[in-house]
Design a protein around this motif. Structure first.
Motif, PDB file in Angstrom:
ATOM      1  N   LEU A 154       0.803  -1.223   0.000  1.00  0.00           N
ATOM      2  CA  LEU A 154       0.000   0.000   0.000  1.00  0.00           C
ATOM      3  C   LEU A 154       0.835   1.273   0.000  1.00  0.00           C
ATOM      4  O   LEU A 154       0.494   2.230  -0.681  1.00  0.00           O
ATOM      5  N   THR A 155       1.934   1.293   0.743  1.00  0.00           N
ATOM      6  CA  THR A 155       2.725   2.525   0.866  1.00  0.00           C
ATOM      7  C   THR A 155       3.621   2.806  -0.338  1.00  0.00           C
ATOM      8  O   THR A 155       4.023   3.947  -0.545  1.00  0.00           O
ATOM      9  N   THR A 156       3.923   1.789  -1.128  1.00  0.00           N
ATOM     10  CA  THR A 156       4.825   2.011  -2.267  1.00  0.00           C
ATOM     11  C   THR A 156       4.149   1.865  -3.625  1.00  0.00           C
ATOM     12  O   THR A 156       4.747   2.209  -4.639  1.00  0.00           O
ATOM     13  N   ALA A 157       2.912   1.368  -3.636  1.00  0.00           N
ATOM     14  CA  ALA A 157       2.179   1.272  -4.902  1.00  0.00           C
ATOM     15  C   ALA A 157       1.999   2.672  -5.473  1.00  0.00           C
ATOM     16  O   ALA A 157       2.004   3.663  -4.742  1.00  0.00           O
ATOM     17  N   ALA A 158       1.870   2.759  -6.781  1.00  0.00           N
ATOM     18  CA  ALA A 158       1.700   4.069  -7.415  1.00  0.00           C
ATOM     19  C   ALA A 158       0.488   4.036  -8.340  1.00  0.00           C
ATOM     20  O   ALA A 158       0.253   3.049  -9.036  1.00  0.00           O
ATOM     21  N   PHE A 159      -0.257   5.132  -8.328  1.00  0.00           N
ATOM     22  CA  PHE A 159      -1.447   5.291  -9.169  1.00  0.00           C
ATOM     23  C   PHE A 159      -1.233   6.463 -10.117  1.00  0.00           C
ATOM     24  O   PHE A 159      -0.397   7.321  -9.859  1.00  0.00           O
ATOM     25  N   ALA A 160      -2.010   6.498 -11.175  1.00  0.00           N
ATOM     26  CA  ALA A 160      -1.967   7.610 -12.121  1.00  0.00           C
ATOM     27  C   ALA A 160      -3.373   8.224 -12.176  1.00  0.00           C
ATOM     28  O   ALA A 160      -4.233   7.755 -12.909  1.00  0.00           O
ATOM     29  N   GLN A 161      -3.589   9.208 -11.357  1.00  0.00           N
ATOM     30  CA  GLN A 161      -4.864   9.915 -11.268  1.00  0.00           C
ATOM     31  C   GLN A 161      -6.053   8.969 -11.111  1.00  0.00           C
ATOM     32  O   GLN A 161      -6.905   8.871 -11.995  1.00  0.00           O
ATOM     33  N   PRO A 162      -6.153   8.270  -9.986  1.00  0.00           N
ATOM     34  CA  PRO A 162      -7.300   7.375  -9.797  1.00  0.00           C
ATOM     35  C   PRO A 162      -8.602   8.172  -9.858  1.00  0.00           C
ATOM     36  O   PRO A 162      -8.750   9.188  -9.190  1.00  0.00           O
ATOM     37  N   SER A 163      -9.518   7.721 -10.718  1.00  0.00           N
ATOM     38  CA  SER A 163     -10.743   8.485 -10.941  1.00  0.00           C
ATOM     39  C   SER A 163     -12.010   7.688 -10.651  1.00  0.00           C
ATOM     40  O   SER A 163     -13.097   8.234 -10.717  1.00  0.00           O
ATOM     41  N   GLU A 164     -11.881   6.442 -10.336  1.00  0.00           N
ATOM     42  CA  GLU A 164     -13.037   5.632  -9.946  1.00  0.00           C
ATOM     43  C   GLU A 164     -12.562   4.585  -8.964  1.00  0.00           C
ATOM     44  O   GLU A 164     -11.472   4.034  -9.108  1.00  0.00           O
ATOM     45  N   ILE A 165     -13.379   4.333  -7.950  1.00  0.00           N
ATOM     46  CA  ILE A 165     -13.071   3.291  -6.982  1.00  0.00           C
ATOM     47  C   ILE A 165     -14.358   2.576  -6.618  1.00  0.00           C
ATOM     48  O   ILE A 165     -15.383   3.219  -6.407  1.00  0.00           O
ATOM     49  N   VAL A 166     -14.310   1.255  -6.629  1.00  0.00           N
ATOM     50  CA  VAL A 166     -15.447   0.420  -6.247  1.00  0.00           C
ATOM     51  C   VAL A 166     -14.929  -0.738  -5.411  1.00  0.00           C
ATOM     52  O   VAL A 166     -13.760  -1.115  -5.510  1.00  0.00           O
ATOM     53  N   ALA A 167     -15.812  -1.294  -4.604  1.00  0.00           N
ATOM     54  CA  ALA A 167     -15.480  -2.464  -3.798  1.00  0.00           C
ATOM     55  C   ALA A 167     -16.230  -3.665  -4.349  1.00  0.00           C
ATOM     56  O   ALA A 167     -17.308  -3.525  -4.926  1.00  0.00           O
TER      57      ALA A 167
END
Length: 180
Positions: A154-167
């Protein structure tokens, strides 16, 4: 969509409001005056600035007020809007945790609710944040803050402008889409 309440909540981003309709498409309410701003209050006086993602918990609608850099709460029973988190100023990189109304957010785009926690796709700092409902704080949940697509802890993962999140249906996994 709210099958139990027989309503659909639609983010009308370019008109700075939320539209509530019946499942058949009949207009039930318009939340927000349509003017750009961040005013709290009743439906007709409240203001948003390009709201995006939402999540509904009972009669409470949580809204990612993207351009205001705020998280908003709509009480569908009382027909009122209030601010949950953010200062209204765009946050800079490096934030880890802080009090709800003292923490500058950066382009909240979408939210998912899992077991009493809101997870927020924060496009600006390329992270996923979290807020346990009822707590006074908001914090980074995942993402180093570096714009990239990198799997890992979790602390080192990288995202590129996350714009949607679902579970997923069991609340075991979060899925984020990115604007790369």
């Amino acid at each position: 969509a709210d099958a139990n309440g027989k309503r659909l909540c639609i983010s009308d981003s370019n008109h700075n409001r939320i539209v509530v309709s019946s499942l058949e498409g009949k207009l039930l309410d318009a939340i927000g005056s349509g003017a750009i701003g961040s005013k709290d209050g009743g439906y007709s006086e409240a203001q948003f600035d390009h709201p995006q993602g939402m999540t509904l918990i009972g009669d409470t609608l949580y809204v990612a007020d993207t351009e205001n850099h705020l998280l908003r709460v709509v009480d569908l029973e009382a027909k009122s809007v209030s601010t949950l988190a953010g200062t209204g100023r765009q946050g800079s990189p490096g934030f880890l945790s802080g009090n709800l109304l003292e923490s500058p957010l950066n382009s909240p785009w979408s939210m998912a609710h899992v077991d009493g926690t809101l997870y927020i796709a924060m496009a600006g700092p390329h992270q996923i944040w979290s807020h346990k409902l009822g707590a006074e704080t908001i914090n980074v949940y995942a993402g180093s803050g570096r714009e990239d697509v990198v799997n890992g802890p979790l602390t080192t993962a990288a995202f590129a402008q996350p714009s949607e999140i679902v579970a997923d249906a069991n609340g075991k996994f979060l899925y984020a889409s990115e604007r790369t």
